[in-house]
Design a protein around this motif. Sequence first.
Motif, mmCIF file in Angstrom:
data_model
loop_
_atom_site.group_PDB
_atom_site.id
_atom_site.type_symbol
_atom_site.label_atom_id
_atom_site.label_comp_id
_atom_site.label_asym_id
_atom_site.label_seq_id
_atom_site.Cartn_x
_atom_site.Cartn_y
_atom_site.Cartn_z
ATOM 1 N N ARG A 22 0.821 -1.200 0.000
ATOM 2 C CA ARG A 22 0.000 0.000 0.000
ATOM 3 C C ARG A 22 0.858 1.254 0.000
ATOM 4 O O ARG A 22 2.047 1.222 0.308
ATOM 5 C CB ARG A 22 -0.904 0.009 1.236
ATOM 6 N N ARG A 23 0.214 2.381 -0.334
ATOM 7 C CA ARG A 23 0.907 3.662 -0.234
ATOM 8 C C ARG A 23 1.341 3.887 1.206
ATOM 9 O O ARG A 23 0.736 3.367 2.146
ATOM 10 C CB ARG A 23 -0.013 4.800 -0.688
ATOM 11 N N ARG A 24 2.366 4.683 1.380
ATOM 12 C CA ARG A 24 2.893 4.933 2.720
ATOM 13 C C ARG A 24 1.823 5.532 3.623
ATOM 14 O O ARG A 24 1.051 6.388 3.191
ATOM 15 C CB ARG A 24 4.086 5.888 2.659
ATOM 16 N N PRO A 25 1.785 5.110 4.891
ATOM 17 C CA PRO A 25 0.814 5.689 5.808
ATOM 18 C C PRO A 25 1.154 7.144 6.107
ATOM 19 O O PRO A 25 2.314 7.559 6.008
ATOM 20 C CB PRO A 25 0.947 4.819 7.059
ATOM 21 N N SER A 26 0.147 7.913 6.471
ATOM 22 C CA SER A 26 0.382 9.307 6.836
ATOM 23 C C SER A 26 0.807 9.392 8.293
ATOM 24 O O SER A 26 0.723 8.419 9.038
ATOM 25 C CB SER A 26 -0.887 10.132 6.611
ATOM 26 N N GLY A 27 1.264 10.551 8.699
ATOM 27 C CA GLY A 27 1.639 10.756 10.092
ATOM 28 C C GLY A 27 3.137 10.716 10.305
ATOM 29 O O GLY A 27 3.919 10.326 9.443
ATOM 30 N N ARG A 28 3.511 11.124 11.498
ATOM 31 C CA ARG A 28 4.922 11.213 11.861
ATOM 32 C C ARG A 28 5.558 9.828 11.915
ATOM 33 O O ARG A 28 4.951 8.865 12.371
ATOM 34 C CB ARG A 28 5.057 11.907 13.223
ATOM 35 N N VAL A 29 6.792 9.760 11.447
ATOM 36 C CA VAL A 29 7.547 8.508 11.483
ATOM 37 C C VAL A 29 8.545 8.598 12.627
ATOM 38 O O VAL A 29 9.486 9.395 12.585
ATOM 39 C CB VAL A 29 8.280 8.259 10.149
ATOM 40 N N GLY A 30 8.329 7.788 13.646
ATOM 41 C CA GLY A 30 9.193 7.814 14.813
ATOM 42 C C GLY A 30 9.325 6.434 15.421
ATOM 43 O O GLY A 30 9.229 5.415 14.716
ATOM 44 N N VAL A 31 9.495 6.381 16.724
ATOM 45 C CA VAL A 31 9.778 5.119 17.410
ATOM 46 C C VAL A 31 8.705 4.070 17.159
ATOM 47 O O VAL A 31 9.006 2.881 16.990
ATOM 48 C CB VAL A 31 9.957 5.370 18.923
ATOM 49 N N ARG A 32 7.452 4.472 17.115
ATOM 50 C CA ARG A 32 6.383 3.494 16.895
ATOM 51 C C ARG A 32 6.571 2.770 15.571
ATOM 52 O O ARG A 32 6.399 1.553 15.492
ATOM 53 C CB ARG A 32 5.022 4.180 16.940
ATOM 54 N N ARG A 33 6.911 3.521 14.527
ATOM 55 C CA ARG A 33 7.143 2.902 13.225
ATOM 56 C C ARG A 33 8.412 2.060 13.227
ATOM 57 O O ARG A 33 8.456 0.982 12.631
ATOM 58 C CB ARG A 33 7.239 3.969 12.140
ATOM 59 N N PHE A 34 9.465 2.532 13.881
ATOM 60 C CA PHE A 34 10.708 1.760 13.953
ATOM 61 C C PHE A 34 10.446 0.421 14.633
ATOM 62 O O PHE A 34 10.893 -0.633 14.172
ATOM 63 C CB PHE A 34 11.778 2.520 14.723
ATOM 64 N N ARG A 35 9.717 0.475 15.734
ATOM 65 C CA ARG A 35 9.398 -0.749 16.483
ATOM 66 C C ARG A 35 8.530 -1.678 15.649
ATOM 67 O O ARG A 35 8.723 -2.900 15.648
ATOM 68 C CB ARG A 35 8.693 -0.369 17.783
ATOM 69 N N GLU A 36 7.574 -1.095 14.927
ATOM 70 C CA GLU A 36 6.688 -1.890 14.080
ATOM 71 C C GLU A 36 7.484 -2.646 13.020
ATOM 72 O O GLU A 36 7.231 -3.830 12.771
ATOM 73 C CB GLU A 36 5.660 -0.968 13.413
ATOM 74 N N TYR A 37 8.445 -1.968 12.399
ATOM 75 C CA TYR A 37 9.241 -2.619 11.365
ATOM 76 C C TYR A 37 10.035 -3.791 11.941
ATOM 77 O O TYR A 37 10.042 -4.898 11.369
ATOM 78 C CB TYR A 37 10.195 -1.625 10.699
ATOM 79 N N LEU A 38 10.724 -3.571 13.046
ATOM 80 C CA LEU A 38 11.538 -4.649 13.615
ATOM 81 C C LEU A 38 10.677 -5.784 14.147
ATOM 82 O O LEU A 38 11.070 -6.954 14.083
ATOM 83 C CB LEU A 38 12.438 -4.106 14.719
ATOM 84 N N ARG A 39 9.513 -5.464 14.675
ATOM 85 C CA ARG A 39 8.619 -6.530 15.134
ATOM 86 C C ARG A 39 8.166 -7.379 13.957
ATOM 87 O O ARG A 39 8.102 -8.604 14.044
ATOM 88 C CB ARG A 39 7.398 -5.915 15.836
#
Length: 413
Positions: A22-39
């Motif tokens: 999908r297209r990239r999600p909107s919103g700030r990219v920070g720790v939550r996204r980093f954690r999501e990727y590694l999880r």
Amino acid sequence: MSEKLSAAEARRVFLHAQGLARRRPSGRVGVRRFREYLRRQGVLQLDSVNVLARAHYLPLFSRFGAYDHAALDDYLWSSGETFEHWGHQASVMPRSLLPALRHRMAYEEERWSRWLAKQKSERLTPALFAAVERAVHERGPLSAKDLEHLEARGRRRGSWWDWSDTKLALEYLFITGRAAVAARPNFQRLYASPAQVWGEHACLPALERREAQQALFDLALAANGIGTVADLADHFRLKVTDARPLAESAVARGLARWVRVEGWQQRALLHADATDPGRATGAALLSPFDPACWFRDRLLRQFGMDYRIEIYTPAHKRVYGYYSLPFLLGDQMVARVDLKAERKAGELRVLSAWAEESPAPGARPRRRTEVAAALARELRLMAAWLGLSHVVVCPAGTLAPALAREVAAGGES
């Protein structure tokens, strides 16, 4: 989904699991996204090449868009949630995987011990290694340069990667789990004791080898959604012979089932929670070290892209360029571009741009103008993220003329 998938269905399942459908999600990219990727992926590969951006920065940008490099580095080496070791090559992983990696550290202990015993070196002595370990535990974090005084005068460089003796000792301690990477200023490893870096995780007991491999295989299965045994084994660099019984175990436990995919010679494992989004709408430039394209056999089978990184190929023998990135549009790899960040000039330079001559299996070709327009948008986004003011397209490659027109039409990034 049925017991037989079309080539397009399999691609969409894979891209959805990879977070690229999908297209990239909107919103700030920070720790939550980093954690999501590694999880989700379990591993973020590292590499020292910096002609464009460090390898570990690009997968997050491909999936989530622009973010602060320093914020990611702070998360990876200071959050207390991750650790650096050998996952898919040198990698950062969630700290919860430490017990599953301990068997590799034990294996490296045996391998290095055998290697050192054969050296019969007057410099690489148990006393030197003990002194380096003591310094790391008592005074870490330390770099190899901080420990050069421990070496014998008149020393010559070590035989591995031109390492000094103390650097070699540090790498031995790191790969065997007797030292840990505490930070990476300017991508240079600083070493400290595992207790200091990993905290309570340093005391977690190791999983037995088969149990550890099963945990890694199960995570790879979830990260990819679908794949042959070889595809899934590569995620954490497991041996295919070891992975076959792990695949059967995943099926027996209801975690996956065997399916056939159009055009694939080998059976595939389909994760029980795998999803076909029906349509892939994303677009992304992918690092050569991205999990979506790091296993070249899968890239060819699923996307029809015959890809090799040409960093180590002599310049006169390169076909696509030194650091060529695949470009994903929808569910196809439609182009590849050789990119270089000319930081002093403020340019993202496209040294060459090539359209893929054939579509992915079972797919229709994308119009070259459509590919060039989508690629120009991605290049402008990347340039802005890297702090570069404009994109420059050199004339090399079959897609270069159309891409140059689209970049010019869009103005500076």
